[in-house]
Design a protein around this motif. Structure first.
Motif, short mmCIF file in Angstrom:
data_model
loop_
_atom_site.label_atom_id
_atom_site.label_comp_id
_atom_site.label_asym_id
_atom_site.label_seq_id
_atom_site.Cartn_x
_atom_site.Cartn_y
_atom_site.Cartn_z
N ASN A 231 0.82 -1.23 0.00
CA ASN A 231 0.00 0.00 0.00
C ASN A 231 0.83 1.26 0.00
O ASN A 231 0.32 2.34 0.22
N GLU A 246 9.72 -4.11 -7.70
CA GLU A 246 9.85 -3.91 -9.14
C GLU A 246 8.74 -3.16 -9.84
O GLU A 246 8.81 -2.97 -11.04
N LEU A 248 7.02 -0.14 -11.19
CA LEU A 248 7.25 1.29 -11.39
C LEU A 248 6.09 1.90 -12.14
O LEU A 248 5.53 1.27 -13.01
N LYS A 264 2.98 2.33 -17.05
CA LYS A 264 3.18 1.31 -16.03
C LYS A 264 3.42 0.00 -16.77
O LYS A 264 2.47 -0.62 -17.24
N PRO A 265 4.67 -0.41 -16.92
CA PRO A 265 4.95 -1.59 -17.74
C PRO A 265 4.85 -2.90 -16.97
O PRO A 265 5.83 -3.60 -16.82
N GLY A 266 3.70 -3.26 -16.46
CA GLY A 266 3.58 -4.53 -15.73
C GLY A 266 4.19 -4.42 -14.36
O GLY A 266 4.32 -3.35 -13.80
N GLY A 267 4.58 -5.53 -13.77
CA GLY A 267 5.13 -5.50 -12.42
C GLY A 267 4.21 -6.24 -11.47
O GLY A 267 3.01 -6.30 -11.70
N PRO A 268 4.74 -6.76 -10.38
CA PRO A 268 3.94 -7.61 -9.50
C PRO A 268 2.76 -6.91 -8.82
O PRO A 268 1.76 -7.54 -8.54
N LEU A 270 -0.55 -4.45 -8.54
CA LEU A 270 -1.57 -3.89 -9.41
C LEU A 270 -1.83 -2.44 -9.01
O LEU A 270 -1.75 -2.11 -7.84
N ALA A 271 -2.18 -1.61 -9.97
CA ALA A 271 -2.44 -0.19 -9.68
C ALA A 271 -3.93 0.03 -9.60
O ALA A 271 -4.63 -0.09 -10.59
N TYR A 272 -4.42 0.36 -8.42
CA TYR A 272 -5.83 0.66 -8.25
C TYR A 272 -6.04 2.15 -8.43
O TYR A 272 -5.11 2.94 -8.35
N VAL B 83 7.92 -4.46 -22.09
CA VAL B 83 6.59 -4.36 -21.48
C VAL B 83 5.95 -5.74 -21.37
O VAL B 83 5.38 -6.10 -20.34
N LYS B 86 7.63 -7.74 -18.50
CA LYS B 86 7.21 -7.35 -17.16
C LYS B 86 5.76 -7.74 -16.88
O LYS B 86 5.42 -8.13 -15.77
N THR B 87 4.91 -7.64 -17.92
CA THR B 87 3.50 -8.02 -17.72
C THR B 87 3.40 -9.51 -17.44
O THR B 87 2.69 -9.94 -16.52
N SER B 90 4.47 -10.72 -14.06
CA SER B 90 3.55 -10.50 -12.94
C SER B 90 2.43 -11.53 -12.92
O SER B 90 1.78 -11.68 -11.90
N GLU B 189 -12.08 -2.76 -2.89
CA GLU B 189 -12.04 -2.78 -4.36
C GLU B 189 -11.77 -4.19 -4.85
O GLU B 189 -10.94 -4.88 -4.30
N GLY B 194 -7.71 -3.68 -10.60
CA GLY B 194 -6.34 -3.15 -10.62
C GLY B 194 -5.79 -3.20 -12.03
O GLY B 194 -6.14 -4.07 -12.81
N ILE B 195 -4.93 -2.29 -12.36
CA ILE B 195 -4.33 -2.26 -13.69
C ILE B 195 -2.98 -2.93 -13.62
O ILE B 195 -2.15 -2.58 -12.80
N VAL B 196 -2.76 -3.91 -14.50
CA VAL B 196 -1.46 -4.56 -14.55
C VAL B 196 -0.49 -3.68 -15.33
O VAL B 196 0.64 -3.44 -14.91
N THR B 197 -0.93 -3.24 -16.51
CA THR B 197 -0.07 -2.44 -17.38
C THR B 197 -0.88 -1.33 -18.01
O THR B 197 -2.05 -1.54 -18.34
N SER B 198 -0.25 -0.18 -18.17
CA SER B 198 -0.93 0.93 -18.84
C SER B 198 0.10 1.69 -19.63
O SER B 198 1.13 2.10 -19.10
#
Lengths: 304, 243
Positions: A231, A246, A248, A264-268, A270-272, B83, B86-87, B90, B189, B194-198
Motif C-alpha cells: 500500500n 519492481e 514502477l 506502467k509496464p507490468g510488475g507484481p 496492481l495499480a488501483y 513491457v 514485465k507483464t 507478474s 475494491e 487493478g491495472i497490470v499495465t498501462s
C-alpha cells in the motif's frame, strides 16, 4: 521458511546493518516503510535534491546537465541543415537518442548495450514529440528546400534510479537553452552556417536569419517515477529500491496539468484507482518544484 | 453525440476476436489471436534449464522475442519486449520452476491498430496452451480519446492516428470465487479493478484517462469471459469465434 524468519529476527540484532541490507533487502526496506521513511531518510512522497546546469557543453548549440540525487544526465543538441521530407515541406525534424555508457552503472558492460537504453530512448522520443513542446514548423528555414535537424543526445553519466525523469528534465532544459545558429545562402544556393570569424566583416550574402534565436517552447513536460509496493507509494526511487520492489509507474504532466503519459509496464503490484490518484497528486507537486528549478536555471543563464 | 466510425461500429464495440490454440506443432505452446485485421502469433518454448546471466536463479525467468512483420528489430520492438516481459512476469508463478527460462516468441502477422494488446492476449493464450503455471490471466484492450473528448474502444490503425491520444490497458482476469467476497481486497475494491499495465500515447486530461480505464475495465470483463470459455475447450485445435 518460518524458522528462518524467526532466526532472522534474532540475527538482526546481532548482524551489522550493512550485512542485513545485503542479505535481506526487502525486509530492510519494509522495516523503514513501516515508519513512513526510506533508508536515505526521505519521507515517502519526497523526491531527491534536483539541480540543473545549462550550457554544460560549450561546443553544442544547446546543452544541460541535470542531477536528481545521484542520477546524472548530460543532454546536448547539435543542429544541422537538411532537406525536409516531401510530406512535410515546412517542418524540421528532431532525432532523440539516449545512451548508457559503461561509466553509468556496474550492470552495464562495455560492448553490450544496456537493456534499459532503447526503452528509455523510445519513451523519450514519444513523450517529447507527442507533448507538443516544440513546434516543428519553427525549425523550418526555406520551405521545401531547407530545414533544421536537431540531434538531441542524452548521456547517462550515473544511473541511480528514475532515469527517465532525469533524462526528460535534461532534454527540456537543453531545448530551453538552445540557440539556433545564424545561417546564410552561399553562392551555390546552399545554406551555410555563419561562423564566428565572419560576424565582424560585411557579409556578402544576406543571412537567412539575422541573429541567434531561441525556440518558443509551449507546454514543457515533467515526469515523476513512483514505486508501488503493497500500500506504499515511493516517489523518485533509487536504483536499489527499483531492483527490489519492481513495480514502477511513471507519470508525465505538462504545465497545464494535462496527462502526457502514464507508463506502467507490468510488475507484481496492481495499480488501483486510488493509488493512481495519489501518484498524480505527487506528480503535480513535483511539476511545480521542477518548473521553479528550470526557471531559476534560465534566469541564472540570462544574468551571465 | 455518437462518433461515426469507418467500419460502422459503435463507440463501445470491440472488433470480432478469433483465438486459436495449438497452431504450431513444434512449439510447447502456441496461440494465434486476431482482433479485426490485427493478427499476432505467439509461441512458448520452455521451461528450459538455466537462467540468463543477470537474472535471479531462485525464480523462473521469462524471455520475450518480438519479431516485427517487416524490417529489422529496433527500439519499438525492444520496448514491446520489455513491457511484455514485465507483464507476463507478474502473472506467472515464478517460484514453481526456479532456475529455468521460458521463451515467448511473438510474430506480428498484421498490424491494424491495438498491436500490443493483441500480442499480450496471444501470449497469455500460448502460455495456457503450454501449461505454464499462472496466477491469473491478463486481458488487454485499447481505448482512444477523440479531440472532442469521446472515448472509443478498440480503435483501428487509422483511428489511432487520427485521435488525440490512445491507451493500452491490461487487467487481470475476472475471478470466479467460491467465497462471496473472495475477490475483494481489504479496501473493498475488487482485484480485477487493478491495472497490470498501462501505456499511453498523446496528451489527454486526467479525467479522460479515468473514464478510459472505466470503459476498458468493462470491456476487459467481457473479454475475460470469452478467454475463459475459449481456453476451456479440450480439443486444442478447434478455433473458437466470438462477436
Amino acid at each position: 521458511m518460518v524458522d528462518s524468519a524467526n532466526s532472522t529476527s534474532d540475527l538482526s540484532s546481532e548482524m551489522e546493518v550493512d550485512a542485513f541490507r545485503r542479505l535481506f533487502p526487502l525486509r530492510f526496506h519494509e522495516r523503514h516503510l513501516l515508519e513512513s521513511v526510506r533508508p536515505d531518510a526521505r519521507p515517502l512522497g519526497k523526491a531527491r535534491d534536483t539541480s540543473l546546469a545549462l550550457g554544460a557543453v560549450g561546443s553544442a548549440d544547446g546543452s544541460a546537465l541535470a542531477k536528481i540525487g545521484c542520477t546524472t544526465m548530460l543532454a546536448a543538441i547539435k543542429m544541422e541543415v537538411m532537406t525536409p521530407a516531401n510530406e512535410t515541406p515546412d517542418e524540421g525534424c528532431i532525432a532523440i537518442e539516449f545512451h548508457m555508457p559503461a561509466i553509468c552503472s556496474p550492470i552495464v558492460r562495455p560492448g553490450r548495450p544496456a537493456e534499459a537504453a532503447p526503452v528509455v530512448s523510445k519513451q523519450l522520443s514519444d513523450t517529447i514529440l507527442s507533448s507538443g513542446m516544440i513546434d516543428l514548423k519553427e525549425l523550418s528555414l526555406v520551405s521545401g528546400k531547407a530545414a533544421w535537424m536537431a540531434y538531441l543526445d542524452i548521456y547517462c553519466l550515473d544511473a541511480d534510479g528514475a532515469l527517465f525523469d532525469a533524462a526528460l528534465l535534461a532534454a527540456a532544459a537543453a531545448f530551453s537553452h538552445l540557440q539556433i545558429p545564424v545561417v546564410s545562402l552561399n553562392d551555390e544556393g546552399r545554406i551555410v552556417v555563419v561562423s564566428k570569424e565572419n560576424e565582424g566583416e560585411k557579409l556578402k550574402n544576406k543571412p537567412v536569419n539575422e541573429e541567434k534565436r531561441k525556440l518558443k517552447l509551449r507546454s514543457i513536460p515533467f515526469a515523476l517515477t513512483c514505486i508501488i509496493h503493497k500500500n506504499y507509494i515511493l516517489a523518485d526511487p533509487t536504483a536499489e529500491e527499483e531492483s527490489i520492489m519492481e513495480t514502477l509507474i511513471t507519470i508525465v504532466l505538462d504545465s497545464s496539468c494535462q496527462l502526457v503519459s502514464l507508463y506502467k509496464p507490468g510488475g507484481p503490484a496492481l495499480a488501483y484507482e486510488s493509488i493512481i490518484q495519489d501518484c498524480i497528486a505527487l506528480s503535480r507537486q513535483r511539476l511545480r518544484e521542477l518548473q521553479t528549478i528550470l526557471n531559476e536555471a534560465m534566469c541564472d543563464m540570462e544574468v551571465d | 453525440m455518437e462518433v461515426d466510425r469507418a467500419d460502422g461500429r459503435t463507440a463501445n464495440q470491440r472488433r470480432p476476436v478469433v483465438c486459436t490454440r495449438g497452431v504450431l506443432h513444434r512449439a510447447h505452446g502456441s496461440a494465434s489471436w486476431a482482433q479485426g485485421e490485427t493478427k499476432v502469433i505467439a509461441a512458448v518454448y520452455g521451461p528450459k534449464a538455466g537462467t540468463k546471466k543477470n537474472e535471479n536463479p531462485e525464480k523462473a525467468c521469462i524471455e520475450v522475442i518480438w519479431k516485427p512483420k517487416t524490417g529489422q528489430s529496433g527500439k519499438q520492438e525492444r520496448e514491446y519486449e520489455m513491457v511484455l516481459k514485465k507483464t507476463l512476469q507478474s502473472i506467472c508463478l515464478l517460484n514453481v520452476h526456479p532456475n529455468t527460462t521460458t521463451s515467448i516468441v511473438i510474430q506480428v502477422v498484421n498490424d491494424d491498430g491495438g498491436l500490443l494488446p493483441c500480442a499480450i492476449n496471444a501470449a497469455c493464450s500460448a502460455l495456457v496452451d503450454a501449461g505454464i503455471p499462472l496466477k491469473h490471466l491478463a486481458v488487454a484492450i485499447c481505448c482512444s480519446v477523440a479531440e472532442s473528448g469521446h472515448i472509443v474502444l478498440d480503435p483501428s490503425k487509422l483511428e489511432e492516428q487520427n485521435m488525440k491520444a490512445f491507451i493500452y490497458l491490461v487487467f487481470p482476469n475476472s475471478i470466479t470465487s467460491v467465497l462471496p467476497d473472495g475477490s475483494k481486497r481489504p479496501g473493498g475494491e475488487a482485484m480485477e479493478h487493478g491495472i497490470v499495465t498501462s501505456l499511453t500515447h498523446g496528451v489527454m486530461a486526467v479525467d479522460e484517462y479515468f473514464s478510459c480505464v472505466k470503459l476498458g475495465r468493462a470491456a476487459a470483463a467481457e473479454l475475460s469471459d470469452f478467454v475463459r470459455n475459449s481456453l476451456k475447450l479440450k480439443a486444442g485445435n478447434d478455433p473458437s469465434k466470438a462477436g
